[in-house]
Every structure is written in structure tokens, then in C-alpha cells.
Motif scaffolding. Structure first.
Motif, PDB file in Angstrom:
ATOM      1  N   ASN A 374       0.975  -1.544  -0.061  1.00 47.49           N
ATOM      2  CA  ASN A 374       0.149   0.036   0.341  1.00 47.49           C
ATOM      3  C   ASN A 374       0.663   1.036  -0.144  1.00 47.49           C
ATOM      4  OD1 ASN A 374       1.003  -0.060   2.586  1.00 47.49           O
ATOM      5  ND2 ASN A 374      -1.423  -0.086   3.745  1.00 47.49           N
ATOM      6  N   GLY A 375       2.092   1.055  -0.566  1.00 52.45           N
ATOM      7  CA  GLY A 375       3.242   2.224   0.154  1.00 52.45           C
ATOM      8  C   GLY A 375       2.937   3.011   0.677  1.00 52.45           C
ATOM      9  N   SER A 376       2.919   1.937   2.344  1.00 50.01           N
ATOM     10  CA  SER A 376       2.974   3.243   3.897  1.00 50.01           C
ATOM     11  C   SER A 376       4.501   3.411   3.841  1.00 50.01           C
ATOM     12  CB  SER A 376       2.097   2.274   4.832  1.00 50.01           C
ATOM     13  OG  SER A 376       2.919   1.484   4.794  1.00 50.01           O
ATOM     14  N   LEU A 377       5.167   2.360   3.347  1.00 44.69           N
ATOM     15  CA  LEU A 377       6.804   2.420   3.603  1.00 44.69           C
ATOM     16  C   LEU A 377       7.416   1.254   4.937  1.00 44.69           C
ATOM     17  CD1 LEU A 377       8.167   5.840   2.143  1.00 44.69           C
ATOM     18  CD2 LEU A 377       8.514   2.763   0.744  1.00 44.69           C
ATOM     19  N   THR A 378       5.950   0.687   5.202  1.00 44.77           N
ATOM     20  CA  THR A 378       6.169  -0.220   6.567  1.00 44.77           C
ATOM     21  C   THR A 378       5.603  -1.597   6.203  1.00 44.77           C
ATOM     22  OG1 THR A 378       3.783   1.159   7.365  1.00 44.77           O
ATOM     23  CG2 THR A 378       5.983   1.821   7.951  1.00 44.77           C
ATOM     24  N   ILE A 379       5.983  -2.322   7.334  1.00 45.23           N
ATOM     25  CA  ILE A 379       4.814  -3.489   6.458  1.00 45.23           C
ATOM     26  C   ILE A 379       3.707  -4.149   8.032  1.00 45.23           C
ATOM     27  CG2 ILE A 379       5.279  -6.343   6.295  1.00 45.23           C
ATOM     28  CD1 ILE A 379       6.397  -4.322   4.153  1.00 45.23           C
ATOM     29  N   ASP A 380       2.916  -3.539   6.960  1.00 44.73           N
ATOM     30  CA  ASP A 380       1.948  -3.512   8.658  1.00 44.73           C
ATOM     31  C   ASP A 380       1.177  -4.852   8.575  1.00 44.73           C
ATOM     32  OD1 ASP A 380       1.560  -0.976   9.047  1.00 44.73           O
ATOM     33  OD2 ASP A 380       1.306  -1.018   6.822  1.00 44.73           O
ATOM     34  N   ARG A 381       0.667  -5.316   9.998  1.00 46.95           N
ATOM     35  CA  ARG A 381       0.063  -6.483  10.406  1.00 46.95           C
ATOM     36  C   ARG A 381      -1.493  -6.204  11.680  1.00 46.95           C
ATOM     37  NH1 ARG A 381       3.517 -11.003  10.371  1.00 46.95           N
ATOM     38  NH2 ARG A 381       4.670 -11.147   7.384  1.00 46.95           N
ATOM     39  N   TYR A 382      -1.825  -6.719  11.348  1.00 48.04           N
ATOM     40  CA  TYR A 382      -3.220  -6.606  11.977  1.00 48.04           C
ATOM     41  C   TYR A 382      -3.696  -7.471  12.947  1.00 48.04           C
ATOM     42  CZ  TYR A 382      -3.470  -1.864   9.082  1.00 48.04           C
ATOM     43  OH  TYR A 382      -3.115  -0.770   8.752  1.00 48.04           O
ATOM     44  N   GLY A 400      -5.020  -5.186  -1.321  1.00 53.88           N
ATOM     45  CA  GLY A 400      -3.934  -6.424  -0.794  1.00 53.88           C
ATOM     46  C   GLY A 400      -3.252  -6.127   0.362  1.00 53.88           C
ATOM     47  N   LYS A 401      -2.095  -6.819   0.890  1.00 51.15           N
ATOM     48  CA  LYS A 401      -1.997  -7.537   1.792  1.00 51.15           C
ATOM     49  C   LYS A 401      -0.677  -7.135   2.071  1.00 51.15           C
ATOM     50  CE  LYS A 401      -2.169 -10.500   6.002  1.00 51.15           C
ATOM     51  NZ  LYS A 401      -2.434 -11.958   6.307  1.00 51.15           N
ATOM     52  N   ASP A 402      -0.270  -6.412   2.939  1.00 49.07           N
ATOM     53  CA  ASP A 402       1.629  -6.063   3.427  1.00 49.07           C
ATOM     54  C   ASP A 402       1.844  -7.735   3.673  1.00 49.07           C
ATOM     55  OD1 ASP A 402       1.856  -4.017   2.801  1.00 49.07           O
ATOM     56  OD2 ASP A 402       1.838  -3.331   4.599  1.00 49.07           O
ATOM     57  N   SER A 403       3.351  -8.338   2.879  1.00 53.01           N
ATOM     58  CA  SER A 403       4.012 -10.161   3.542  1.00 53.01           C
ATOM     59  C   SER A 403       5.620  -9.298   3.592  1.00 53.01           C
ATOM     60  CB  SER A 403       3.513 -10.946   2.453  1.00 53.01           C
ATOM     61  OG  SER A 403       3.839 -10.729   1.487  1.00 53.01           O
ATOM     62  N   ILE A 404       5.722 -10.449   4.451  1.00 52.01           N
ATOM     63  CA  ILE A 404       7.475 -10.786   4.130  1.00 52.01           C
ATOM     64  C   ILE A 404       7.934 -11.729   3.893  1.00 52.01           C
ATOM     65  CG2 ILE A 404       9.092 -10.283   6.457  1.00 52.01           C
ATOM     66  CD1 ILE A 404       7.770  -8.881   7.889  1.00 52.01           C
ATOM     67  N   ALA A 468      11.456  -0.838   0.524  1.00 48.86           N
ATOM     68  CA  ALA A 468      10.500  -1.140   1.158  1.00 48.86           C
ATOM     69  C   ALA A 468      11.283  -2.970   1.884  1.00 48.86           C
ATOM     70  CB  ALA A 468       8.937  -0.917   1.202  1.00 48.86           C
ATOM     71  N   GLU A 469      11.963  -3.218   0.533  1.00 51.01           N
ATOM     72  CA  GLU A 469      12.412  -4.523   0.995  1.00 51.01           C
ATOM     73  C   GLU A 469      12.868  -4.408   2.180  1.00 51.01           C
ATOM     74  OE1 GLU A 469      11.481  -7.245  -3.026  1.00 51.01           O
ATOM     75  OE2 GLU A 469      13.056  -5.508  -3.747  1.00 51.01           O
ATOM     76  N   VAL A 470      13.974  -3.808   1.517  1.00 52.27           N
ATOM     77  CA  VAL A 470      15.042  -4.133   2.040  1.00 52.27           C
ATOM     78  C   VAL A 470      14.847  -3.046   3.473  1.00 52.27           C
ATOM     79  CG1 VAL A 470      16.879  -4.184   0.474  1.00 52.27           C
ATOM     80  CG2 VAL A 470      16.752  -1.604   1.056  1.00 52.27           C
ATOM     81  N   ASN A 471      14.216  -2.168   3.671  1.00 51.75           N
ATOM     82  CA  ASN A 471      14.204  -1.452   5.155  1.00 51.75           C
ATOM     83  C   ASN A 471      12.787  -0.652   5.501  1.00 51.75           C
ATOM     84  OD1 ASN A 471      15.977  -0.296   7.119  1.00 51.75           O
ATOM     85  ND2 ASN A 471      15.727   1.718   5.823  1.00 51.75           N
ATOM     86  N   ALA A 472      12.238  -1.738   5.019  1.00 47.22           N
ATOM     87  CA  ALA A 472      10.533  -1.538   5.829  1.00 47.22           C
ATOM     88  C   ALA A 472      10.484  -1.528   7.025  1.00 47.22           C
ATOM     89  CB  ALA A 472       9.311  -1.718   5.293  1.00 47.22           C
ATOM     90  N   ASP A 473       9.678  -0.698   8.046  1.00 52.01           N
ATOM     91  CA  ASP A 473       9.350  -1.204  10.044  1.00 52.01           C
ATOM     92  C   ASP A 473       8.483  -1.898   9.459  1.00 52.01           C
ATOM     93  OD1 ASP A 473      11.889   0.399  10.280  1.00 52.01           O
ATOM     94  OD2 ASP A 473      10.432   2.023  11.232  1.00 52.01           O
ATOM     95  N   VAL A 474       8.371  -2.748  10.730  1.00 45.02           N
ATOM     96  CA  VAL A 474       7.339  -4.046  10.318  1.00 45.02           C
ATOM     97  C   VAL A 474       6.826  -3.517  11.920  1.00 45.02           C
ATOM     98  CG1 VAL A 474       6.274  -6.139  11.252  1.00 45.02           C
ATOM     99  CG2 VAL A 474       8.871  -5.904  10.080  1.00 45.02           C
ATOM    100  N   VAL A 475       5.598  -3.269  11.319  1.00 45.95           N
ATOM    101  CA  VAL A 475       4.013  -2.119  12.435  1.00 45.95           C
ATOM    102  C   VAL A 475       3.382  -2.655  12.606  1.00 45.95           C
ATOM    103  CG1 VAL A 475       2.836  -0.265  13.164  1.00 45.95           C
ATOM    104  CG2 VAL A 475       5.252  -0.120  11.994  1.00 45.95           C
ATOM    105  N   ARG A 476       2.754  -3.692  13.892  1.00 47.25           N
ATOM    106  CA  ARG A 476       1.422  -4.369  14.294  1.00 47.25           C
ATOM    107  C   ARG A 476       0.995  -3.344  14.722  1.00 47.25           C
ATOM    108  NH1 ARG A 476       6.563  -7.463  14.890  1.00 47.25           N
ATOM    109  NH2 ARG A 476       6.624  -9.215  13.564  1.00 47.25           N
ATOM    110  N   TRP A 477      -0.456  -3.851  14.383  1.00 46.12           N
ATOM    111  CA  TRP A 477      -1.552  -3.057  14.892  1.00 46.12           C
ATOM    112  C   TRP A 477      -2.696  -3.922  15.832  1.00 46.12           C
ATOM    113  CZ3 TRP A 477      -1.819   2.536  14.047  1.00 46.12           C
ATOM    114  CH2 TRP A 477      -0.727   2.752  13.027  1.00 46.12           C
TER     115      TRP A 477
END
Length: 780
Positions: A374-382, A400-404, A468-477
Motif C-alpha cells: 500500500n505504499g506506506s513504507l511499512t509492513i503492517d500486521r493487524y 492487498g496485504k503486506d507480507s514478509i 521497502a523490501e530492504v528497510n521497511a519497519d514492521v508495524v503491528r496493530w
């Protein structure tokens, strides 16, 4: 115009494929023969005033190939000229022996070269070159030139220089001869080109002339100053690709085989299918971008079909490939996408086509690779209020859903970037694995590594995605209905993504281990945890087109009074228990009540969940200024039947503090089986021996033997092997292997050429896959 181009493409395809298949038929007939042996003057006399008639043209493929560093191409061995642009080469033009009863006369005769690229070529767009052969070469490197180098009674040697920005691909050549002055029978001279001018003679050279990028030439935009690096990134046929979770990654050998006679012809077909305009095929930016979409089959029925669910019965498992050539040959023969590939297979094939074209290329593996949808430059988990992960992104309107991914593999190519400000040339990331569309097609890059490193997300192409592939923060909600957004943010992990970015060290190859591994992570981002690394993300967020991206990025998270730490595992020998351990530290002066949820599950390397293995939840009290340890043990019987492809396991922990509403979560991946160290004579537990005293063209024997290491039968067992200029790809189907059973198989082959060669093999079965090894052998 469309009909002309379609006819051109169909004719080119038929001609290249027919020639290729004829070579294979001849090669097979020679092989069978070796196995069984174990134990006209067309010159025409014309008047002395006529233009010289060309009878043949020689392009000196071997001689030019040596100077152009193309002599290793099998097509050159078979007489096809392969040249690098911006560099001189030589051709010889022969005339009829009794032609006009005179020799070439520079005062009387003119020679013109007419070179064309594609149908309806034009001087206006650089696809047609009309060159007068002169006495000297002009100094303009952006123009073609030709001069007489020498001549004798019936032949002329010409030195030609192509421009350094020429289109890359197949050129055709016509030789035109005519006289400068017309002589009458009484000796009177007329003006050039008058009514009495003799008709020009035109000779259509039958040769395909392949023109490639030239990274050895300073005026070429692919120029690389360090020539030693070009031995690796253009000329080296064997490589290493690192695969697996960051705690247990290993390098697997890969045969690029860029000099095989199937590769360049297929690249020509791919460029035609890509829709890239002919006049744009001298631009490595656009060529590499076109190739990144043609290696996958998603848009244009390109080379490879991707699959990640472990179901490969109607094709070859991705782990079964030993290199690019078998894939390219299968595609060339059928013109149907080949089943199946995964990221390292896509990267291996893309590395082959780039190196074949002369575009410096390396394969890179990003360990723990983010996919920001989603272009947030973070990987968001809910997560909901019961700590169950929500299988969609409530903040992504596109669904879509962010993934790692445990790891992801792509390519870097080297070039100048004249479309960007100074300093953004050099290595550029390109990716042919179909993840996200770029300008409506499944392709990625070229993204300047310097732009990625500095967070310049507005620079073409696809810099935000690579960053984002190499340096996104992983943010959990975690779900919180009292919050306007509906979720509260738990702690963000700044270090999980982009643990290492690995490639092979230049001009080093370790067939027994990983001493040739090179971590280039600081070419992609500043050192993790530094202020410069944080500023990279701040710059990227500020330059992002994603509205509200800043709300997903927290530069200075608030302090928490309870610390959590998930202990990482590296490997677990198959059949052994393992434990998920969380250490908890209460830094406050008050009691804290912690709700904890621990989960272990199998997973595919793309981050897709396999099967739930075990889950435990509970609430417990942590005293002030004290430490606690939370542990969940998983027994072999609980996970053995639930492992999926590559045996990767995910541990996940989520904790919430009742008194402060603090929330924390963390995850870790590890490999669920142990790989034995690779030795020169061993492939996993496969003994891999090859006949000594090998001789090119003479039958030899390879012996494969192994013992089943698992406590179950191995079914649908296959050994694949190959070696560039040694032996073509072969597939051996084996019988089932019982528990503890030893199997031995002897296979006969004929080494194709002498020298030191890499022999690479893979073993796959339904129960055990991704076993690969290699050995260096000498052929007399």
C-alpha cells in the motif's frame, strides 16, 4: 506497419528456431556416433567500367570475437559474428578473380556498408547506418565509421567501428560497390553519377551480426571501470544464489550458461515480444526493464511460470533446476512458458540474459524481504482483540496485504543513469519475479541503489518498492474500538527487514562452502540503527505519494516499562523438539499483568501460512523490577506431518500489558530441518563421484549414491545435473528410496569440451527437496 512488423517477427522466430533445432539434431547425431565408437567459380566477366562485384564477405567471428571478448559464445564457434558496440572490428570483402580484369582501385572504386536493424530501418532513429568506407576513421564515437585497412588482388580488408550507443540485437549488412568516375571508350571522363554511371553492385551478406553492450568501452553507458569485475559480472558462467532463512541461508550453485547457442537467439525473440521499440534497444535502462517482464509469464507469456504452493507434478519443481539453459531451451523449443520458477530461478534466468547481452549483472539475495502493498513504507500486521491475525489490510483500499518473505532474490545491473541527477548511476536493482505491477506490467526496476540508499523515492523506477523490501519497519496493530482508527499501534520492529543482502564475491567460487559470500547491505541502506538510516526512511516518507504515509511511521516511539525479547532459533535437526522462548523484563516499580499468546506454524518462504503446529495462551503476573521467561515446547510428533516446502517454521508471540495497554509482538523464522555441510564429493548425503582422467568427446561416468536420512520413504525421486560446456541438462528418474536405504545410480555422459568445469546436481523427491551440490572436474 503492423503487418510488416508481424511478418518480420514470425520470419525471425522461424529462422532462429529452425537453425537452433538443426544444431541440436547435429549435436545429438555426433553424440550417438561417439557413443557407438567407444570401443564453384561464379565470377562473371564484365566491362572494365562496371562496379566490382562482391562474391563473399568474411566477418572473422573468431578473430573479432577474441578482441571483443565474445569468443566463448557457441555461436561464434559456429561462425556467427558477435561484436560489442563502440569497438572496431574487421571484415574482408572478396571480388571475382577475373572481375573486370582489374584490381580494387581506391581512386576509382567506392565501397559502402549499409547496416540495418529490424524491418523498415531508418537513419533517422539509428536503425539504419549508411557508411562510406574511407581512408581514415573519424573520431566521433557516436557515429559508425569504416576505412580500408588493406587490400590485395581480389579482396579488401575493412576496419569498422560501431557507435557506442548502437541498438543491441541482430544487424544485417549489405555491401554496395560503385565507381567514382565513368570512363568512355574514347577515354573521355564524365561526371560522377551521370547518365553513363554504371549500376552499383549490391551484395546481401547472409550473416546475422549480433551487437552487444560493451562495458569495457568508456563511451558506453554500461561502462565499468574495474575490468576485473567484468570477468565476474559478464563473462563468468557459474554463480551462487543464497537461499533460506537468515539464520540458515546457504549458497546454491547456479549455471548461467550465457554462452550457450540457444541464449542470444531467444533474447532476440524476447525483445521482439516485449514491444520495446527498435530505436530504444540501445538503452540499457529500457532493455533491462523489458527483460524483467519477459522472464516471467504473467503479461507476455514469457519464459517462466511462478508457483509457490509445492504442487509441481505437471512441471519441474523450482528446486530441481540446476541453471538457466534447460529452462531457456525448453521455452525456445515450445514457445510456451516453462513450469515452474520461484524468485531465485527468475533471478538466475534474468542474470543469464543480461550477461549474454553484455549488461553487467549480479544476483542478490535479501534475507527477510518486505513486500509493501500500500505504499506506506511499512509492513503492517493487524490483530483483533483476541490476538488473532486479520487476513486483510483494513487500511488498503485495493485489498492487498503486506507480507514478509524469508528471503527474496533479484538482480543488480550496472549502467549510467543519464535520466537521473549525477551520482545515481552504478548498480541498479531489477526484479523479474511477478510481485507487483509497475506501469501496468509485472516488472521492477531499474532502481538506483544510491536512490534507494538515500530514500529518493521520486526517482525512476520503483525505488519505493525496493526501499521497502530492504528497510521497511514492521508495524503491528491491535484492535481497539475506543480508538478513532480502530486499532492501536504496538511497538514497531526497525531491524527485522533486510538482515543481510548477499551476493557472490567477484572472481571467487567455493564449491564446498560459503566463503564466497559477500554482504552488500550498506550499498542499499545506511548501517541499521544509525541516524542516517532513520533519515533515509524520513526522506522516503516525505517524498511518498501515499497520503497519510507518515502516520504509519514513528521516528521516536514512546518508552515502555516492560521489555520483551523473542529468542531466535537457527536450525532444528529434523525429528528433534524445539522451544519458543520469550524473555520479559518489568522495569517498573509496580506489578504488571501480561496477556501472552504464542504460536508456531509452518510456512512457505513467501510468508504464506502453511499449517498451524501449536498455540498456547495465558495470563500471568510479573513482579516489579524482575525477569520472567515464557516457554512453549513443540515436540516432533506435533510438527513432522505439518512441514511444507523447504521446512520453514515461524514462531510468533504477541503480549499485552493490562495496566498500561502496552502491546508488543515479534516473530522469527527458522529452518525445520538440518542440512549437512556440503563437501566436494557429497551432495547432501549423496555421494557424487565422476570418472577421473576425463577426455573431451569420450564417454565418462557419473555415480550418484545416497542414504535416505528421513524416517519415511522418499518417493518420486529425481536427480538433475548439468555443466556449462561439459554436459547438457539431464534428468534421472529414480525408484523410491526406503527408510535408511542406500541407492546407487551410474549415468554415462560425454564431456563436450576440455578445461576446468563446474558440475552441478540437484536431488528432489516428494518428501525431501532443495538439495543441491557441485564439483569442479578437469577434462583433457
Amino acid at each position: 506497419m503492423a503487418n510488416v512488423y508481424r511478418d518480420y517477427f514470425n520470419t525471425l522466430l522461424e529462422r532462429l528456431r529452425t537453425t537452433y533445432l538443426e544444431r541440436r539434431k547435429e549435436e545429438r547425431q555426433n553424440e550417438l556416433r561417439l557413443m557407438s565408437e567407444e570401443g564453384d567459380d561464379s565470377s562473371t566477366s564484365t566491362s572494365t567500367d562496371s562496379a566490382l562485384k562482391v562474391t563473399s564477405v568474411t566477418f572473422y567471428p573468431q578473430g573479432n570475437g577474441k578482441h571483443h571478448r565474445t569468443s566463448k559464445f557457441q555461436l561464434v564457434e559456429r561462425g556467427t559474428p558477435i561484436l560489442r558496440r563502440g569497438q572496431t572490428f574487421f571484415i574482408a570483402i572478396a571480388f571475382g578473380q577475373d572481375q573486370n580484369k582489374r584490381q580494387y582501385d581506391s581512386n576509382r572504386d567506392e565501397i559502402w556498408l549499409r547496416l540495418s536493424f529490424g524491418p523498415q530501418s531508418s537513419p533517422m532513429n539509428g536503425t539504419q547506418q549508411v557508411i562510406k568506407v574511407d581512408k581514415l576513421l573519424h573520431t566521433d564515437e557516436n557515429r559508425w565509421a569504416a576505412r580500408i585497412k588493406g587490400h590485395d588482388k581480389n579482396a579488401v580488408t575493412i576496419e569498422v567501428r560501431s557507435s557506442s550507443d548502437s541498438c543491441v540485437g541482430i544487424w544485417k549488412c549489405k555491401i554496395e560497390t560503385k565507381t567514382k568516375v565513368t570512363y568512355s571508350g574514347a577515354g573521355e571522363s564524365g561526371s560522377e553519377g551521370g547518365e553513363n554511371s554504371p549500376k552499383a553492385q549490391v551484395y546481401d551478406a547472409p550473416d546475422d551480426i549480433y551487437l552487444l553492450f560493451n562495458p569495457w568501452e568508456p563511451s558506453d553507458v554500461t561502462y565499468m571501470k574495474d575490468k576485473e569485475l567484468l570477468n565476474e559480472y559478464v563473462l563468468e558462467e557459474m554463480g551462487k544464489i543464497w537461499v533460506g532463512p537468515h539464520t540458515s541461508t546457504r549458497g546454491r550453485s547456479w549455471s548461467f550458461g550465457q554462452f550457450d547457442d540457444s541464449v542470444l537467439p531467444l533474447i532476440m525473440i524476447l525483445l521482439e515480444k516485449s514491444g520495446l521499440a527498435l530505436q530504444q534497444r540501445g538503452n540499457p535502462i529500457l532493455v533491462s526493464r523489458a527483460l524483467s517482464k519477459m522472464v516471467n509469464s504473467n503479461d507476455d507469456k514469457g519464459i517462466l511460470v511462478g508457483r509457490w504452493d509445492g504442487k509441481y507434478s505437471d512441471g519441474t519443481p523450482p528446486s530441481g533446476w540446476t541453471g538457466s539453459v534447460p529452462i531457456i531451451e525448453q521455452y525456445f523449443q515450445t514457445m510456451k512458458p516453462v513450469k515452474y520458477g520461484q524468485c531465485w530461478v527468475f533471478a538466475g534466468v534474468l542474470g543469464t540474459v543480461c550477461r549474454a547481452l553484455g549488461l553487467p549483472c549480479r544476483v542478490v539475495s535479501n534475507l527477510v524481504s518486505a513486500h509493501d502493498s500500500n505504499g506506506s513504507l511499512t509492513i503492517d500486521r493487524y490483530f483483533n482483540d483476541k490476538n488473532d491475525e486479520i487476513n486483510y489490510d483494513p487500511n488498503n483500499p485495493h485489498g492487498g496485504k503486506d507480507s514478509i518473505w524469508n528471503f527474496h532474490v533479484w538482480n543488480d545491473v550496472f549502467m549510467s543513469r543519464r535520466d537521473l541527477p549525477k551520482g545515481y548511476g552504478g548498480w541498479q536493482a531489477i526484479d523479474s519475479t511477478p510481485q507487483e505491477q509497475s506501469d501496468g506490467m509485472y516488472r521492477c526496476g531499474p532502481a538506483s541503489l544510491e536512490a534507494v540508499r538515500k530514500g529518493k523515492v521520486g526517482y525512476s523506477y520503483d525505488v519505493p518498492f525496493v526501499l521497502a523490501e530492504v528497510n521497511a519497519d514492521v508495524v503491528r496493530w491491535r484492535e481497539d474500538k475506543s480508538n478513532d482508527f480502530g486499532f492501536i499501534r504496538m511497538e514497531a520492529n526497525k531491524y527485522h527487514v533486510g538482515r543481510q543482502i548477499l551476493t557472490k564475491k567477484p572472481n571467487v567460487f567455493d564449491s564446498e562452502g560459503d566463503s564466497d559470500r559477500w554482504d552488500i547491505i550498506e550499498e542499499y541502506k545506511p548501517k541499521e540503527g544509525t541516524r542516517m538510516e532513520r533519515l533515509q526512511l524520513v526522506n522516503a516518507v516525505q517524498g511518498s505519494n501515499r497520503q497519510g504515509a507518515a502516520s504509519f511511521f514513528e521516528l521516536n516511539p514512546k518508552d515502555k516499562d516492560v521489555d520483551f525479547d523473542l529468542i531466535e532459533l537457527e536450525q532444528v535437526p529434523v525429528g528433534e523438539p524445539f522451544s519458543l522462548v520469550v524473555k520479559i523484563t518489568n522495569k517498573s516499580k509496580e506489578t504488571r499483568t501480561v496477556q501472552a499468546d504464542l504460536t508456531a506454524e509452518s510456512m512457505y518462504y513467501t510468508g504464506v501460512k502453511g499449517k498451524l503446529v501449536k498455540r498456547a495462551a495465558g495470563k500471568f503476573v510479573v513482579r516489579p523490577d524482575s525477569n520472567e521467561e515464557l516457554r512453549m515446547t513443540v515436540l516432533p510428533d506435533e510438527y513432522m506431518g505439518k512441514l511444507v516446502e523447504y521446512g520453514i517454521m515461524k514462531m510468533f508471540a504477541i503480549c499485552a500489558v493490562d495496566e498500561t495497554n502496552q502491546a508488543w509482538s515479534e516473530e522469527d523464522d527458522f529452518q525445520g530441518w538440518h542440512y549437512f555441510p556440503l563437501q566436494i564429493k557429497y551432495l547432501f548425503m549423496i555421494s557424487f563421484l565422476v570418472t577421473s582422467n576425463l577426455t573431451a568427446g569420450k564417454p565418462a561416468y557419473a555415480t550418484f549414491s545416497f542414504i535416505n536420512p528421513l524416517k519415511r520413504n522418499l518417493t518420486k525421486c529425481v536427480i538433475n545435473y548439468e555443466g556449462p560446456f561439459l554436459v547438457r541438462f539431464s534428468e534421472i528418474n529414480l525408484k523410491d528410496v526406503g527408510i535408511g536405504e542406500e541407492l546407487e545410480y551410474v549415468h554415462r555422459f560425454i564431456p563436450r569440451s576440455s578445461g576446468s568445469h563446474q558440475f552441478i546436481a540437484t536431488f528432489t523427491s516428494k518428501e525431501l527437496i532443495d538439495i543441491v551440490g557441485s564439483i569442479v572436474i578437469e577434462v583433457n
